[in-house]
Design a protein around this motif. Structure first.
Motif, PDB file in Angstrom:
ATOM      1  N   TYR A   2      33.629 -67.184  -4.405  1.00 53.02           N
ATOM      2  CA  TYR A   2      32.942 -66.102  -3.712  1.00 53.02           C
ATOM      3  C   TYR A   2      33.366 -66.130  -2.245  1.00 53.02           C
ATOM      4  N   ARG A   4      33.016 -64.513   1.683  1.00 52.46           N
ATOM      5  CA  ARG A   4      32.115 -63.789   2.594  1.00 52.46           C
ATOM      6  C   ARG A   4      32.819 -63.654   3.948  1.00 52.46           C
ATOM      7  N   VAL A   6      32.297 -62.131   7.871  1.00 51.43           N
ATOM      8  CA  VAL A   6      31.316 -61.649   8.841  1.00 51.43           C
ATOM      9  C   VAL A   6      32.007 -61.430  10.177  1.00 51.43           C
ATOM     10  N   LYS A  57      28.707 -67.348  -6.009  1.00 53.85           N
ATOM     11  CA  LYS A  57      27.680 -66.615  -5.276  1.00 53.85           C
ATOM     12  C   LYS A  57      26.369 -67.397  -5.253  1.00 53.85           C
ATOM     13  N   PHE A  60      26.537 -69.734  -2.482  1.00 56.94           N
ATOM     14  CA  PHE A  60      26.361 -69.003  -1.229  1.00 56.94           C
ATOM     15  C   PHE A  60      24.873 -68.794  -0.945  1.00 56.94           C
ATOM     16  N   ARG A  64      22.820 -69.884   2.339  1.00 59.92           N
ATOM     17  CA  ARG A  64      22.446 -68.738   3.168  1.00 59.92           C
ATOM     18  C   ARG A  64      21.364 -69.086   4.192  1.00 59.92           C
TER      19      ARG A  64
END
Length: 87
Positions: A2, A4, A6, A57, A60, A64
Motif C-alpha cells: 500500500y 501513501r 502526502v 492498507k 497503514f 495512522r
C-alpha cells in the motif's frame, strides 16, 4: 503493498527542514506498525512530498495514529508561526 503520498506545504525553509526531521521520527515509529520505507521528495524550496510504502492498507491504518500526531504538530507549528508574524 500500500502506497501513501502526502504533500507538505511549509511557510518557509526552516519550517520545511524541521517538518522533514519530524516526519522521519514519525516514520521510525510507524515502522513498528508495518511501514516498509519512507521517501521525502523536495518539490520546491518550501514544499515536499512524503511517500510511504506499507505492507498493506491494514498496516497503514495501524500506523495512522502516529501520522495524526504529526499532522496535529504541523497545525500547531503553523499556528505558532502565524501568531509570531502577527505580533
Amino acid at each position: 503493498m500500500y502506497l501513501r503520498i502526502v504533500t507538505i506545504k511549509c511557510p518557509n525553509k526552516t519550517a520545511k527542514k524541521s517538518l522533514k526531521l519530524l516526519s522521519k521520527q514519525v516514520g521510525h515509529e510507524q515502522m513498528k506498525a508495518g511501514l516498509i520505507k519512507e521517501t521525502n521528495v523536495d518539490i520546491s524550496e518550501t514544499n515536499f512530498l512524503v511517500v510511504k510504502y506499507w505492507i498493506s492498507k491494514a498496516h497503514f491504518e495501524k500506523g495512522r495514529s502516529n501520522w495524526i500526531k504529526f499532522s496535529q504538530e504541523l497545525s500547531e507549528r503553523s499556528e505558532e508561526h502565524t501568531s509570531e508574524l502577527q505580533s
